[in-house]
Design a protein around this motif. Structure first.
Motif, PDB file in Angstrom:
ATOM      1  N   PHE A  75       0.832  -1.205   0.000  1.00 48.50           N
ATOM      2  CA  PHE A  75       0.000   0.000   0.000  1.00 48.50           C
ATOM      3  C   PHE A  75       0.870   1.259   0.000  1.00 48.50           C
ATOM      4  N   ASN A  76       1.887   1.272   0.864  1.00 48.91           N
ATOM      5  CA  ASN A  76       2.785   2.424   0.920  1.00 48.91           C
ATOM      6  C   ASN A  76       3.606   2.570  -0.362  1.00 48.91           C
ATOM      7  N   THR A  77       4.012   1.445  -0.936  1.00 46.80           N
ATOM      8  CA  THR A  77       4.739   1.479  -2.201  1.00 46.80           C
ATOM      9  C   THR A  77       3.855   2.030  -3.310  1.00 46.80           C
ATOM     10  N   GLY A  78       2.581   1.630  -3.309  1.00 44.30           N
ATOM     11  CA  GLY A  78       1.638   2.135  -4.304  1.00 44.30           C
ATOM     12  C   GLY A  78       1.473   3.645  -4.216  1.00 44.30           C
ATOM     13  N   LYS A  79       1.373   4.160  -2.987  1.00 47.46           N
ATOM     14  CA  LYS A  79       1.245   5.615  -2.810  1.00 47.46           C
ATOM     15  C   LYS A  79       2.496   6.333  -3.310  1.00 47.46           C
ATOM     16  N   ARG A  80       3.668   5.774  -3.005  1.00 53.89           N
ATOM     17  CA  ARG A  80       4.915   6.399  -3.457  1.00 53.89           C
ATOM     18  C   ARG A  80       5.015   6.377  -4.981  1.00 53.89           C
ATOM     19  N   LEU A  81       4.592   5.267  -5.581  1.00 55.42           N
ATOM     20  CA  LEU A  81       4.633   5.152  -7.043  1.00 55.42           C
ATOM     21  C   LEU A  81       3.749   6.204  -7.702  1.00 55.42           C
ATOM     22  N   LEU A  82       2.543   6.394  -7.172  1.00 58.16           N
ATOM     23  CA  LEU A  82       1.617   7.374  -7.729  1.00 58.16           C
ATOM     24  C   LEU A  82       2.166   8.788  -7.581  1.00 58.16           C
ATOM     25  N   ARG A  83       2.700   9.103  -6.412  1.00 54.96           N
ATOM     26  CA  ARG A  83       3.276  10.433  -6.195  1.00 54.96           C
ATOM     27  C   ARG A  83       4.497  10.657  -7.064  1.00 54.96           C
ATOM     28  N   ARG A  84       5.313   9.608  -7.245  1.00 56.91           N
ATOM     29  CA  ARG A  84       6.491   9.723  -8.107  1.00 56.91           C
ATOM     30  C   ARG A  84       6.094  10.019  -9.538  1.00 56.91           C
ATOM     31  N   ASN A  85       5.069   9.304 -10.025  1.00 56.39           N
ATOM     32  CA  ASN A  85       4.609   9.522 -11.394  1.00 56.39           C
ATOM     33  C   ASN A  85       4.075  10.935 -11.593  1.00 56.39           C
ATOM     34  N   ILE A  86       3.263  11.392 -10.627  1.00 51.76           N
ATOM     35  CA  ILE A  86       2.695  12.738 -10.723  1.00 51.76           C
ATOM     36  C   ILE A  86       3.804  13.785 -10.694  1.00 51.76           C
ATOM     37  N   GLU A  87       4.758  13.607  -9.787  1.00 49.21           N
ATOM     38  CA  GLU A  87       5.869  14.565  -9.687  1.00 49.21           C
ATOM     39  C   GLU A  87       6.703  14.568 -10.962  1.00 49.21           C
ATOM     40  N   GLY A  88       6.972  13.371 -11.504  1.00 45.53           N
ATOM     41  CA  GLY A  88       7.749  13.276 -12.726  1.00 45.53           C
ATOM     42  C   GLY A  88       7.060  13.951 -13.902  1.00 45.53           C
ATOM     43  N   LEU A  89       5.754  13.751 -14.014  1.00 44.60           N
ATOM     44  CA  LEU A  89       4.985  14.375 -15.096  1.00 44.60           C
ATOM     45  C   LEU A  89       4.915  15.890 -14.920  1.00 44.60           C
ATOM     46  N   TYR A  90       4.822  16.355 -13.669  1.00 43.64           N
ATOM     47  CA  TYR A  90       4.777  17.803 -13.416  1.00 43.64           C
ATOM     48  C   TYR A  90       6.111  18.449 -13.808  1.00 43.64           C
ATOM     49  N   LYS A  91       7.223  17.829 -13.414  1.00 41.60           N
ATOM     50  CA  LYS A  91       8.539  18.367 -13.762  1.00 41.60           C
ATOM     51  C   LYS A  91       8.748  18.372 -15.277  1.00 41.60           C
ATOM     52  N   ASP A  92       8.219  17.343 -15.943  1.00 44.38           N
ATOM     53  CA  ASP A  92       8.294  17.307 -17.403  1.00 44.38           C
ATOM     54  C   ASP A  92       7.473  18.438 -18.008  1.00 44.38           C
ATOM     55  N   GLN A  93       6.282  18.648 -17.469  1.00 49.84           N
ATOM     56  CA  GLN A  93       5.390  19.705 -17.969  1.00 49.84           C
ATOM     57  C   GLN A  93       6.023  21.089 -17.812  1.00 49.84           C
ATOM     58  N   GLN A  94       6.724  21.294 -16.700  1.00 46.50           N
ATOM     59  CA  GLN A  94       7.334  22.596 -16.413  1.00 46.50           C
ATOM     60  C   GLN A  94       8.723  22.748 -17.027  1.00 46.50           C
TER      61      GLN A  94
ATOM     62  N   ILE B 262      -2.537  15.734   2.027  1.00 54.93           N
ATOM     63  CA  ILE B 262      -3.325  14.539   2.378  1.00 54.93           C
ATOM     64  C   ILE B 262      -4.741  14.907   2.819  1.00 54.93           C
ATOM     65  N   ASN B 263      -4.980  16.191   3.091  1.00 57.55           N
ATOM     66  CA  ASN B 263      -6.330  16.620   3.477  1.00 57.55           C
ATOM     67  C   ASN B 263      -7.170  17.029   2.267  1.00 57.55           C
ATOM     68  N   ASP B 264      -6.568  17.000   1.100  1.00 54.77           N
ATOM     69  CA  ASP B 264      -7.283  17.336  -0.135  1.00 54.77           C
ATOM     70  C   ASP B 264      -8.136  16.143  -0.572  1.00 54.77           C
ATOM     71  N   ASP B 265      -9.264  16.445  -1.218  1.00 57.23           N
ATOM     72  CA  ASP B 265     -10.153  15.364  -1.694  1.00 57.23           C
ATOM     73  C   ASP B 265      -9.438  14.427  -2.662  1.00 57.23           C
ATOM     74  N   PHE B 266      -8.493  14.964  -3.433  1.00 55.45           N
ATOM     75  CA  PHE B 266      -7.794  14.119  -4.423  1.00 55.45           C
ATOM     76  C   PHE B 266      -6.979  13.020  -3.751  1.00 55.45           C
ATOM     77  N   TYR B 267      -6.612  13.226  -2.490  1.00 54.25           N
ATOM     78  CA  TYR B 267      -5.830  12.202  -1.798  1.00 54.25           C
ATOM     79  C   TYR B 267      -6.615  10.900  -1.663  1.00 54.25           C
ATOM     80  N   ASN B 268      -7.953  10.992  -1.667  1.00 56.30           N
ATOM     81  CA  ASN B 268      -8.772   9.774  -1.658  1.00 56.30           C
ATOM     82  C   ASN B 268      -8.513   8.953  -2.911  1.00 56.30           C
ATOM     83  N   ASP B 269      -8.289   9.632  -4.042  1.00 57.60           N
ATOM     84  CA  ASP B 269      -7.956   8.922  -5.274  1.00 57.60           C
ATOM     85  C   ASP B 269      -6.600   8.227  -5.157  1.00 57.60           C
ATOM     86  N   ILE B 270      -5.676   8.890  -4.451  1.00 63.13           N
ATOM     87  CA  ILE B 270      -4.359   8.294  -4.233  1.00 63.13           C
ATOM     88  C   ILE B 270      -4.479   6.998  -3.427  1.00 63.13           C
ATOM     89  N   THR B 271      -5.254   7.050  -2.342  1.00 72.02           N
ATOM     90  CA  THR B 271      -5.397   5.855  -1.499  1.00 72.02           C
ATOM     91  C   THR B 271      -6.159   4.749  -2.235  1.00 72.02           C
TER      92      THR B 271
END
Length: 213
Positions: free
Chosen positions: A27-46, A92-101
């Protein structure tokens, strides 16, 4: 009573505790993977750190496969980014964090394979009275082939440059561990009686690599 004895058995041999630990780690690995992907895509976008076209597609497809909207993920990351630091405590208090979990839960189900009718990961006839008798020991291998081996095959087809090194290292590690296990189980006799090719094949078969057959 039978169920109680079964639970006692699996707790006594630590399988219950082991499964819980693996579930939490997945579960923790899954959360890290999702955050890593989002961060990587954001850095690419910027334009901070560009991704290759293949890796960008791989990250996006991973997010979508786990039920996340890429656009919402990028907006979530940007919203809680301050001075190039991501404020995870507020995020983690944002509604989108539910999608992460929820995505991490889906990731965990891919790791902790559950051969049950409700998971829809094996033929339905396995659950029939005749199927339960005939295929009672084939449930887990079938789910492994339908989930893990299928993902290996599709990732190699869709993202060969990104997935191939990961899959090669994973299979090599699993084969090495299985070969060590086979050596221990046979007391070293398999190394004396089997040819190198047979040793490797039996090790691959041990972790389910020939499940397609």
């Amino acid at each position: 009573k039978a169920k109680g004895l079964q639970n006692m058995f699996f707790k006594a041999n630590l399988l219950t505790q082991w499964t819980s630990a693996v579930q939490l780690a997945s579960f923790n690995t899954g959360k890290r993977l999702l955050r890593r992907n989002i961060e990587g895509l954001y850095k690419d976008q910027q334009g901070i750190k560009k991704l290759s076209k293949a890796k960008k597609t791989y990250y996006e497809d991973q997010l979508e496969d786990l039920g996340l909207d890429v656009g919402k993920g990028l907006a979530w990351h940007k919203k809680y980014l301050k001075d190039n630091k991501f404020d995870y405590g507020k995020a983690i208090n944002d509604d989108f964090y539910n999608d992460i979990t929820n995505g991490a839960n889906r990731f965990t189900k891919e790791i902790i394979l559950n051969p049950s009718t409700s998971e829809a990961n094996r033929p339905l006839w396995f659950s029939s009275p005749a199927g339960q008798v005939l295929m009672q020991f084939a449930g887990y291998p079938t789910v492994f082939a339908n989930t893990v081996l299928k993902k290996f095959a599709t990732d190699l087809k869709d993202y060969p440059t990104v997935a191939a090194p990961k899959i090669a290292l994973t299979t090599l590690l699993m084969t090495a561990v299985a070969m060590g296990g086979n050596y221990v189980r046979s007391g070293g006799k398999n190394w004396e009686e089997q040819e190198p090719g047979e040793l490797v094949f039996n090790s691959i078969r041990r972790w389910g690599g020939v499940g397609a057959l």
